[in-house]
Design an enzyme around this catalytic site. Structure first.
Site, PDB file in Angstrom:
ATOM      1  N   ASN A  11     -45.321 -19.608 -72.124  1.00 55.22           N
ATOM      2  CA  ASN A  11     -45.127 -19.189 -73.645  1.00 55.22           C
ATOM      3  C   ASN A  11     -43.366 -18.562 -73.937  1.00 55.22           C
ATOM      4  O   ASN A  11     -43.311 -17.737 -73.333  1.00 55.22           O
ATOM      5  CB  ASN A  11     -46.369 -17.935 -73.736  1.00 55.22           C
ATOM      6  CG  ASN A  11     -46.116 -17.294 -74.616  1.00 55.22           C
ATOM      7  OD1 ASN A  11     -45.215 -17.201 -75.879  1.00 55.22           O
ATOM      8  ND2 ASN A  11     -47.147 -15.664 -74.978  1.00 55.22           N
ATOM      9  N   GLU A 101     -49.562  -9.676 -78.165  1.00 55.34           N
ATOM     10  CA  GLU A 101     -48.909  -9.297 -78.397  1.00 55.34           C
ATOM     11  C   GLU A 101     -48.652  -9.414 -80.170  1.00 55.34           C
ATOM     12  O   GLU A 101     -48.007  -8.279 -81.456  1.00 55.34           O
ATOM     13  CB  GLU A 101     -46.935 -10.200 -78.091  1.00 55.34           C
ATOM     14  CG  GLU A 101     -46.623  -9.124 -77.191  1.00 55.34           C
ATOM     15  CD  GLU A 101     -46.157 -10.132 -76.210  1.00 55.34           C
ATOM     16  OE1 GLU A 101     -45.845 -10.949 -76.642  1.00 55.34           O
ATOM     17  OE2 GLU A 101     -45.772  -9.624 -74.636  1.00 55.34           O
TER      18      GLU A 101
HETATM   19  P1  PGA Z   1     -45.724 -12.883 -68.713  1.00 55.39           P
HETATM   20  O1  PGA Z   1     -46.635 -12.833 -70.266  1.00 55.39           O
HETATM   21  O2  PGA Z   1     -45.754 -13.813 -68.020  1.00 55.39           O
HETATM   22  O3  PGA Z   1     -44.536 -12.429 -68.830  1.00 55.39           O
HETATM   23  O4  PGA Z   1     -46.537 -11.152 -68.214  1.00 55.39           O
HETATM   24  C1  PGA Z   1     -47.169 -14.008 -70.292  1.00 55.39           C
HETATM   25  C2  PGA Z   1     -47.965 -13.777 -71.308  1.00 55.39           C
HETATM   26  O5  PGA Z   1     -48.122 -12.935 -72.843  1.00 55.39           O
HETATM   27  O6  PGA Z   1     -48.542 -14.842 -72.267  1.00 55.39           O
END
Ligand code: PGA
Length: 252
Positions: A11, A101
């Site tokens: 992502n 988010e």
């Molecule tokens: P992170 O993000 O690996 O930076 O913790 C994961 C995500 O939000 O999909």
């Protein structure tokens, strides 16, 4: 029933530049081509503006491309939004929906996420439906109840099994370098599988359940060998080709 093939999804969120994203895609495509048979499916989820170029960069490598969100409608007066149909046309086969988010920044409810997942199915995309508790909810002992309510509220009526992916992402583990213990991950993933089975029956055995939140090349092998974990949704570590590649190599 055939074993579930692991899925390692990157992502990229709002990656800082196109140049970084295109270099990353080119490097990963070259590695995938050189590697030949892989232990897992690999997916890159760039921002919408980069989807077509990333799709072209990874063509023939076996890497898949996905969106980070889609609108629930197939078209119309929705300024700034992108439909699942447009994502599919640009080269996507997956789309992340309901990332925490987006639930936080855009007030997305599980009902909205469900409609987006249904739109993804209608466009021939596999939705990756994200669920996960906040730190306060975990501290209050509400993790399983929150995950169950998000899962059941976000699952579209037409979800069959292999056509849907669930990502368990505890909000407090995203971008924090903190992860739940293996036992905690296994408990939530087992609960998700159980609730899926209650809704879609035997087909739940075909649904991949990813873990997401501070997955790194160092902790990937422990996480990816945890019961009921069928892959990872990776943010920060997916922005570095070597780290993301090593995570894919950690699949059992
Ligand atoms: P992170 O993000 O690996 O930076 O913790 C994961 C995500 O939000 O999909």
């Amino acid at each position: 029933m055939a074993p579930r093939r692991p899925l390692i999804a990157g992502n990229w969120k709002m990656i800082a530049s196109s140049r970084h994203g295109l270099a990353l895609a080119a490097e990963l495509a070259a590695r995938a081509k050189a590697a030949g048979a892989m232990k897992c499916d690999m997916l890159l989820c760039p921002p919408a503006t980069l989807i077509r170029q990333v799709s072209e960069a990874v063509a023939g490598s076996g890497l898949a491309v996905g969106g980070q969100d889609c609108h629930a409608a197939p078209g119309g007066a929705h300024t700034g939004d992108v439909s699942a149909v447009l994502l599919a046309e640009a080269g996507c086969s997956f789309v992340i929906v309901g990332h925490s988010e987006r639930r936080r920044d855009h007030g997305e409810t599980s009902e909205m996420v469900r409609d987006k997942a249904a739109a993804a199915h209608a466009a021939g995309l596999t939705p990756i439906i994200c669920v996960g508790e906040s730190e306060a909810e975990r501290d209050a002992g509400e993790t399983l109840a929150v995950v169950r309510s998000q899962l059941e509220g976000s699952l579209p009526a037409d979800a069959a099994g292999a056509d849907t992916v669930i990502a368990y992402e505890p909000v407090w583990a995203i971008g924090t370098a903190r992860t739940p213990t293996g036992a905690e991950i296994a408990e939530v993933h087992g609960h998700i599988r159980h609730r899926l089975a209650a809704v879609i029956g035997e087909e739940a055995q075909r649904t991949r359940i990813l873990y997401g939140g501070s997955v790194t090349s160092e902790n990937a092998s422990e996480i990816l060998t945890t019961a009921e974990v069928d892959g990872a949704l990776v943010g920060t570590a997916s922005l570095e080709a070597d780290a993301f590649w090593r995570i894919s190599e950690s699949c059992p």
